[in-house]
Enzyme design. Structure first.
Site, PDB file in Angstrom:
ATOM      1  CG  HIS A  66      -1.842   1.202   1.262  1.00 26.93           C
ATOM      2  ND1 HIS A  66      -3.098   1.173   0.716  1.00 26.93           N
ATOM      3  CD2 HIS A  66      -1.673   2.452   1.765  1.00 26.93           C
ATOM      4  CE1 HIS A  66      -3.677   2.343   0.879  1.00 26.93           C
ATOM      5  NE2 HIS A  66      -2.842   3.145   1.525  1.00 26.93           N
ATOM      6  CB  CYS A  67       2.159   3.287  -2.637  1.00 24.26           C
ATOM      7  SG  CYS A  67       3.296   4.664  -2.898  1.00 24.26           S
TER       8      CYS A  67
END
Length: 491
Positions: A196-197
């Site tokens: 998850h960025c």
């Protein structure tokens, strides 16, 4: 003037004055009611996501860092195009702003494509599917009556000779496919989950990983490009007016140059790390966990690698893009009975089970009423007699009893039946088996009406007419009675 002709206009006036103001009136026709607009699936999506443009844009709920990314890229590139590109295009070549513009639009396009797309979210199981899966697990592992939560459930599959475990997701109620993982921030299971960025405001998975990689790769090129030509501009200015005078000409853009300098190393390093992952066909999640590390054993290897760097890169960047599985812009269909296919001897259940239960309850109630009515109105035993209209069947005995001739429209109990009053007890209504053994029972259509329905003073005349019940009606009568008692006992 014809008779009744004067009442016609009056009736029209009376009917024209009638109007219903309540839209919820039970007498209102269904087609006049306004139908509510059907909802789309993104409006009831269970995950923690944001949707824009009627479900076309899908992002994570935490988007603050994403806006910071946009500001840094826009401000840094804007200062470069405003202060450096005019001088560089005049002194060196006009291709510098053209190349910078291409890189800038490519970076923005891949960033928005990564942030606004579905990363590969797996749909959650429906209640029927979840219940079916739970029953399969209970049958496979043996159902336990304990109140504790069972340990994590897994399945094992073999991929290219390597055993891969499929973990059960207690939130989505599914067995996650290989390389999938549940994102705690978005609360979704993502296919081929990478990470998850927060910088792009979305998860990075199977459907947007290639755009994420092209974003960080092009951003590293743009950052190096801007930083290099800003230094070139300063050097050319310092040769003419000196270094300090060159800095005084445009002091506002140099703090961003310092930010660009420090961000170069992180962006370039991140691009190199993901280049290594693509060449080996791994994900960030697998690399951090060491899923295919040689430290776990010599026989542990990556079953997803093609054994060739070029093939791995082509599979990750040039392969077909899988469609979205959640159909976020689709309409919610009305509830329809869903049949779950039986597996491993499991019976079907779901929406049809409730309907069958309702049918069984209705049949049980009707059968119970039928048994009580039949038990309350037995016929007295009498000698068998045959009328001239009905002949006995060979090999079958017929039983009959005297019945009263009933006046049309006035159902009354048989003449031999004592009059039922409010003081009569239940024991008087139901005779003992020893006293009336072999009696025949009336069907619900022939059952007498309650005493209150018989008007006072109605004549009840006795006759010698005998009703003969066939053996088929006796069998069906007893069969329905026994079936009703069995269903009543099962409930």
């Amino acid at each position: 003037m014809t008779p009744g002709g004067g009442s016609g206009p009056m009736k029209d006036c009376e009917y024209s004055q009638i109007s219903t103001h309540s839209s919820s009136s039970p007498m209102e026709s269904p087609h006049k009611k306004k139908k509510s607009a059907p909802k789309r699936k993104w409006e009831v999506f269970p995950g923690r996501n944001k949707f824009f443009c009627n479900g076309r844009i899908m992002m994570a709920r935490q988007t603050g860092v994403f806006y910071l990314t946009l500001v840094l890229i826009l401000v840094t590139s804007g200062l470069f195009f405003a202060f450096d590109c005019p001088y560089l295009s005049e002194k060196i070549t006009p291709a510098i702003p053209a190349i910078g513009g291409i890189l800038f639009f490519f970076v923005m396009g891949t960033l928005l494509r990564t942030s606004f797309s579905d990363p590969g979210v797996l749909p959650r199981a429906t209640p029927d599917e979840a219940a079916d899966l739970e029953r399969q697990i209970d049958i496979a592992n043996g159902s336990s009556s304990g109140g504790y939560r069972p340990p994590p459930r897994t399945k094992e599959v073999i991929i290219n000779g390597q055993t891969v475990k499929l973990k059960y997701c207690f939130t989505c109620k599914i067995f996650r496919p290989p390389r999938a993982s549940h994102c705690s921030l978005c609360d979704n299971c993502v296919e081929r989950f990478d990470h998850h960025c927060p910088w792009v405001g979305n998860c990075v998975g199977k459907r947007n990983y290639r755009f994420f990689y092209m974003f960080i790769l092009s951003l590293s090129f743009l950052t190096v490009f801007i930083f290099a030509f800003v230094i070139t501009h300063v050097i050319l200015r310092s040769q003419q007016t000196g270094f300090l005078n060159a800095l005084k000409d445009s002091p506002a853009r140099y703090p961003f140059t310092v930010v660009c300098f420090f961000s170069v190393w992180s962006i370039v390093g991140l691009s190199g790390f993901h280049t290594y992952l693509i060449s080996s066909n791994q994900t960030t999640n697998e690399d951090i966990k060491g899923s295919w590390s040689n430290k776990r054993g010599k026989e542990n290897y990556n079953p997803y690698s093609y054994g060739n760097i070029f093939t791995n890169c082509c599979a990750a960047l040039c392969g077909p893009l899988s469609p979205s599985l959640i159909d976020r812009r689709g309409f919610i269909q009305p509830d329809t009975p869903q049949l779950a296919g039986p597996s491993n001897g499991i019976t079907m259940y779901g929406a049809t089970q409730s309907q069958s239960n309702m049918c069984d309850q209705d049949q049980c109630i009707q059968s119970t009423k039928f048994v009580l009515q039949a038990a309350a109105t037995p016929l007295l035993q009498s000698e068998p007699s045959i009328t001239s209209e009905e002949l006995p069947l060979p090999g079958k005995t017929t039983l009959s009893g005297p019945c009263a001739t009933l006046t049309l429209g006035q159902p009354t109990p048989p003449s031999s039946m004592p009059n039922l009053t409010s003081d009569t007890g239940l024991t008087d209504m139901i005779p003992l088996e020893e006293e009336h053994e072999g009696h025949q029972f009336l069907t619900p259509e022939e059952a007498p009406s309650p005493p209150g329905m018989l008007p006072s003073g109605s004549p009840i005349t006795h006759s010698h007419t005998m009703h003969v019940l066939s053996l088929a009606s006796q069998d069906s009568l007893h069969e329905d009675s026994v079936r009703g008692l069995v269903k009543l006992s099962s409930v």
